[in-house]
Design a protein around this motif. Structure first.
Motif, PDB file in Angstrom:
ATOM      1  N   LYS A 429     -18.017 -17.987 -23.507  1.00 20.41           N
ATOM      2  CA  LYS A 429     -17.903 -17.890 -24.965  1.00 20.41           C
ATOM      3  C   LYS A 429     -17.701 -16.453 -25.424  1.00 20.41           C
ATOM      4  N   THR A 430     -18.294 -15.516 -24.696  1.00 19.63           N
ATOM      5  CA  THR A 430     -18.206 -14.107 -25.089  1.00 19.63           C
ATOM      6  C   THR A 430     -16.855 -13.503 -24.757  1.00 19.63           C
ATOM      7  N   PHE A 431     -16.344 -13.788 -23.551  1.00 20.84           N
ATOM      8  CA  PHE A 431     -15.178 -13.068 -23.050  1.00 20.84           C
ATOM      9  C   PHE A 431     -13.863 -13.842 -23.092  1.00 20.84           C
ATOM     10  N   LYS A 432     -13.902 -15.149 -23.332  1.00 21.55           N
ATOM     11  CA  LYS A 432     -12.669 -15.933 -23.237  1.00 21.55           C
ATOM     12  C   LYS A 432     -11.591 -15.422 -24.193  1.00 21.55           C
ATOM     13  N   SER A 433     -11.977 -15.094 -25.418  1.00 20.30           N
ATOM     14  CA  SER A 433     -11.002 -14.626 -26.399  1.00 20.30           C
ATOM     15  C   SER A 433     -10.746 -13.121 -26.287  1.00 20.30           C
ATOM     16  N   LYS A 434     -11.456 -12.457 -25.368  1.00 19.89           N
ATOM     17  CA  LYS A 434     -11.336 -11.005 -25.237  1.00 19.89           C
ATOM     18  C   LYS A 434     -10.930 -10.612 -23.820  1.00 19.89           C
ATOM     19  N   ARG A 435     -10.145 -11.467 -23.182  1.00 23.38           N
ATOM     20  CA  ARG A 435      -9.789 -11.214 -21.780  1.00 23.38           C
ATOM     21  C   ARG A 435      -9.044  -9.893 -21.617  1.00 23.38           C
ATOM     22  N   ALA A 436      -8.125  -9.605 -22.514  1.00 20.87           N
ATOM     23  CA  ALA A 436      -7.355  -8.362 -22.413  1.00 20.87           C
ATOM     24  C   ALA A 436      -8.277  -7.150 -22.491  1.00 20.87           C
ATOM     25  N   LEU A 437      -9.207  -7.182 -23.454  1.00 22.06           N
ATOM     26  CA  LEU A 437     -10.151  -6.077 -23.607  1.00 22.06           C
ATOM     27  C   LEU A 437     -11.045  -5.952 -22.372  1.00 22.06           C
ATOM     28  N   LEU A 438     -11.447  -7.083 -21.815  1.00 28.06           N
ATOM     29  CA  LEU A 438     -12.285  -7.074 -20.616  1.00 28.06           C
ATOM     30  C   LEU A 438     -11.535  -6.445 -19.445  1.00 28.06           C
ATOM     31  N   THR A 439     -10.271  -6.800 -19.277  1.00 31.11           N
ATOM     32  CA  THR A 439      -9.464  -6.244 -18.190  1.00 31.11           C
ATOM     33  C   THR A 439      -9.297  -4.741 -18.342  1.00 31.11           C
ATOM     34  N   ILE A 440      -8.985  -4.300 -19.559  1.00 35.57           N
ATOM     35  CA  ILE A 440      -8.817  -2.867 -19.813  1.00 35.57           C
ATOM     36  C   ILE A 440     -10.120  -2.116 -19.551  1.00 35.57           C
ATOM     37  N   THR A 441     -11.251  -2.713 -19.939  1.00 33.96           N
ATOM     38  CA  THR A 441     -12.551  -2.070 -19.728  1.00 33.96           C
ATOM     39  C   THR A 441     -12.851  -1.919 -18.242  1.00 33.96           C
TER      40      THR A 441
END
Length: 631
Positions: A429-441
Motif C-alpha cells: 500500500k505504501t510503495f505501489k504507487s511510488k515505485r519510480a520514487l522507490l527505485t530512484i531512492t
C-alpha cells in the motif's frame, strides 16, 4: 472445471496466455493485476539470461578452463551443470513463480527459515554496491578509448623505470649489470640473465591513472572524481531502466542481453584472423588439453563453484524475476534454456578472449600462459593491452568495454529489482504507487554507499566485498534453502506445487529431480562449502596485505548476512503460541499465507489443506503439520 467452478474456469481460460494470443478480442492484460507480470515471455527469458550471464562468464571461466586442463575442464563443468546447476536453478525459479513473491515472502512456506531470504537480500544489497563500481570502471575505460591513441598502449614517460612494454633484462658480466645485453651477436649466458619485471603500460594505466591506487587500505585518499562521475552515470542508467519496474527493464534487456553476443562474435572473428590466435586457442581448449587433470579433485571443485556462481543461485534474483511470471508458465523449459545458454556463453567467450591473447603473446614473443589472468587483471589489464596491438584498436576497445557495460547492467537490473520487490511485497500500500520514487531512492543510496569504492583505496574495498560476501557465504544460504524445501517443507509437497503450475508428471519424470534435490546437490554443496572454508585465505590485492581492521570488517559483513537466520528463527519461536514443541512444528509448516497469489489458482488442494490446518489447530498438537514431507 469442477475444481474452479464455472466462473473461475472462465476466468482461467481468459487469463491463459495461449488463449489470449489466439483471440484478438481478449484483453492481453496482466494475469496478476495487483503485482504485474512480464509483458511477454521473451522479456522474462532475456532478463534471466542477462542476470545469469555476468562478468564471471567472461573474465573467470576462460581462466579456469585454461588452468584446469583446457578442453578436459568441460567434462566436469557440464557434469556439475547437470547435477547442481540446473536442479537448483529450477528449484528457485519454481519456488518464486508458485507464490508470486520475492525472496523473503516465499519463506511463508517455511517461516522458521525466513532469515535465509533476508540473508539473500542483504547479499544482493552489498554486492550491488561493488557491481555498480565495476560498471563505472567499464564506462571510464569506454570513454578513455575514444582517443586518437589508446592511453594504455604505451608508457606515459619513457624515462620511468617502473613501466615498460617488455621486461627489462640485464646481463651480469663480471659483476656489472648491463641492460639488454648483446655483443657480437652473442646473447648473454642464461645463468647470468637477471630479469626485472616492471608494470606493463596497461597495468600502469590501471593503477596510476584509472584507479590512482594508494599503497593500501589504510591510505584511503580522496574520491577519484572521474570514477565518481562514472558511478553516478551508472546509477542513472540503472534507475532509468527500472523506473517502471519489469515493464521498462523487460524492454531494455532486448538490447543489453543480446548485444554482448554480437560483440563476442565480432571479437572472435577478428581474433581468429590475427597471427598467433591459434596458439591462444590451443592453450584454451585445443591440443594442450590435459585429460589427466580429471583425477584432480580441485578441478571438480572449480567446476562446481563456477557453475554455482555463474547461474546466480542464492542471490534471490531468480525467485524475484520468476515471481512476475504467469502461474502456468513452463518454468521447467525456461530453466533449461537459461542454464544451457549461460554455459554456452562461457565457452563461446573463451574463444574470443584467448584468440586475442594468443596474438598478444605472438607480438611480445612470450608464452601465452604468462598473459593469462582472471578478474580485473584480464578485463582491465591483459585484454586492453592485447586490443591495443590490433589495427583500429579504439574500435575494438570501445566494443569490448561497452560489452562489459551491458553485461554488468543486466546483472545490476536484477539486483535492484530484488530490493524493490521485497519492499513492495512487504509494504504494497505504501510503495505501489511510488515505485519510480522507490527505485530512484535505492539507486541513490547505492551510489552514496559506493563512494568509498571510488576513493584511491577503492579497489581494496571492492576486493574485500567480493572475497567475503560473494563467496562461500552463498553456499550456506543455498544449503539451508535446499534442506528446508526438500526435507522440512517436503519434497513431495513441493513437487505437487509444481504440478499445479505445469500439470501432472510421471513418477519417472521426477525421479532425477528427487535424486538431485534430496541427495546429490546438497552433498556437493556441503563438500564445496567445507572445502572453501578449510582452504579460505585472507584476501590480498596483488601483494598488498589487508590491515587487521579491514579483515575484521570483512568478517562483520559475513556475520551481518548470516545473523538473520538464527535471529528470525528465535524471534518467531518466542512470538509463537503453545508449548516449545508445538511452536517448532508450527514454524516448520507453511503459514496460512502460503499459497498461489491468485484465488483462482489455489484449487481444491490448497483450500482443503487450509481447512485441515485450521481444524488441526483447534484439536491440538497431535496433528502432524509436517505432512507431505519426504521423510
Amino acid at each position: 472445471m469442477r475444481e474452479y467452478g464455472w466462473k473461475g474456469f472462465k476466468d482461467l481460460i481468459l487469463r491463459n496466455p495461449a488463449v489470449v494470443d489466439q483471440d484478438p478480442h481478449v484483453d492481453p492484460g496482466d494475469e496478476n493485476a495487483e503485482r504485474g507480470n512480464w509483458s511477454s515471455k521473451r522479456d522474462y527469458i532475456l532478463s534471466m539470461i542477462g542476470y545469469a550471464v555476468g562478468l564471471g562468464n567472461i573474465w573467470r571461466f576462460p581462466y579456469l578452463a585454461y588452468k584446469n586442463g583446457g578442453g578436459a575442464f568441460l567434462i566436469p563443468y557440464f557434469t556439475m551443470l547437470v547435477v547442481t546447476g540446473i536442479p537448483l536453478f529450477y528449484l528457485e525459479s519454481a519456488f518464486g513463480q508458485f507464490c508470486s513473491q520475492g525472496p523473503i515472502n516465499v519463506w511463508r512456506a517455511l517461516p522458521i527459515l525466513q532469515g535465509v531470504g533476508i540473508g539473500m537480500v542483504i547479499v544482493t544489497l552489498i554486492v550491488s554496491i561493488y557491481y555498480n563500481v565495476i560498471i563505472a570502471y567499464s564506462l571510464y575505460y569506454m570513454f578513455a578509448s575514444m582517443q586518437s591513441a589508446l592511453p594504455w598502449s604505451s608508457c606515459p614517460n619513457r624515462t620511468d623505470n617502473t613501466c615498460s612494454d617488455t621486461p627489462i633484462v640485464h646481463c651480469n658480466i663480471s659483476g656489472v649489470l648491463v641492460a639488454n645485453w648483446t655483443q657480437e651477436n652473442n646473447t648473454c649466458d642464461s645463468s647470468n640473465i637477471i630479469t626485472t619485471v616492471v608494470q606493463s603500460p596497461s597495468e600502469y594505466y590501471w593503477d596510476n591513472v584509472a584507479l590512482q591506487r594508494s599503497s593500501g587500505m589504510d591510505e584511503t585518499g580522496p574520491v577519484v572524481w572521474h570514477l565518481a562521475l562514472c558511478l553516478l552515470l551508472s546509477s542513472i542508467l540503472v534507475a532509468a531502466a527500472l523506473i517502471k519496474g519489469i515493464k521498462s527493464s523487460g524492454k531494455v534487456v532486448y538490447f543489453t542481453a543480446t548485444f554482448p553476443y554480437v560483440v563476442i562474435l565480432i571479437l572472435l572473428i577478428r581474433g581468429v584472423t590475427l597471427e598467433g590466435a591459434k596458439d591462444g586457442i590451443e592453450f584454451y581448449i585445443g591440443s594442450q588439453s590435459n585429460l589427466s587433470k580429471l583425477s584432480d579433485a580441485q578441478v571438480w571443485k572449480d567446476a562446481a563453484t563456477q557453475t554455482f556462481y555463474s547461474l546466480s543461485i542464492g542471490w534471490g534474483g531468480l525467485m524475484t524475476l520468476a515471481s512476475y511470471n504467469n502461474f502456468h508458465n513452463n518454468v521447467f523449459k525456461d530453466s533449461f534454456v537459461v542454464t544451457v545458454t549461460n554455459a554456452g556463453t562461457s565457452v563461446f567467450a573463451g574463444f574470443a578472449i584467448f584468440s586475442i591473447l594468443g596474438h598478444m603473446a605472438h607480438v611480445y614473443k612470450i608464452p601465452v600462459e604468462e598473459l593469462v589472468k582472471e578478474g580485473f587483471g584480464l578485463a582491465f589489464i591483459a585484454y586492453p593491452q592485447a586490443l591495443s596491438k590490433i589495427p583500429v584498436s579504439q574500435l575494438w576497445s570501445i566494443l569490448f568495454f561497452f560489452m562489459l557495460l551491458t553485461v554488468g547492467l543486466d546483472s545490476q537490473f536484477a539486483g535492484i529489482e530484488v530490493l524493490t520487490t521485497c519492499l513492495l511485497d512487504a509494504f504494497p500500500k505504501t510503495f505501489k504507487s511510488k515505485r519510480a520514487l522507490l527505485t530512484i531512492t535505492i539507486c541513490s543510496v547505492l551510489y552514496l554507499l559506493g563512494l568509498p569504492c571510488v576513493t584511491k583505496a577503492g579497489i581494496y574495498w571492492v576486493t574485500l566485498i567480493d572475497q567475503f560476501v560473494a563467496s562461500w557465504v552463498l553456499l550456506i544460504l543455498v544449503l539451508l534453502e535446499i534442506i528446508g524445501i526438500a526435507y522440512i517443507y517436503g519434497g513431495n509437497r513441493f513437487i505437487k506445487d509444481i504440478e499445479m503450475m505445469l500439470g501432472k508428471k510421471s513418477f519417472g519424470f521426477w525421479l532425477w529431480w528427487r535424486a538431485c534435490w534430496f541427495f546429490i546437490s546438497p552433498c556437493i554443496i556441503l563438500v564445496i562449502l567445507g572445502w572453501s572454508v578449510a582452504t579460505f585465505e585472507h584476501p590480498k590485492y596483488g601483494n598488498v596485505e589487508y590491515p587487521s581492521w579491514g579483515l575484521a570488517l570483512g568478517w562483520c559483513m559475513v556475520v551481518f548476512v548470516l545473523i538473520w537466520i538464527p535471529v528470525v528463527a528465535v524471534y518467531k519461536l518466542i512470538t509463537a503460541t503453545g508449548n516449545p514443541w508445538k511452536r517448532l512444528k508450527s514454524l516448520c509448516s507453511p503459514s496460512e499465507e502460503w499459497h498461489p497469489y491468485l484465488e483462482i489458482h489455489r484449487g481444491e488442494r490448497y483450500s482443503k489443506e487450509r481447512c485441515i490446518h485450521k481444524k488441526g489447530a483447534k484439536r491440538g498438537p497431535e496433528v502432524n503439520v509436517i505432512s507431505s514431507s519426504w521423510l
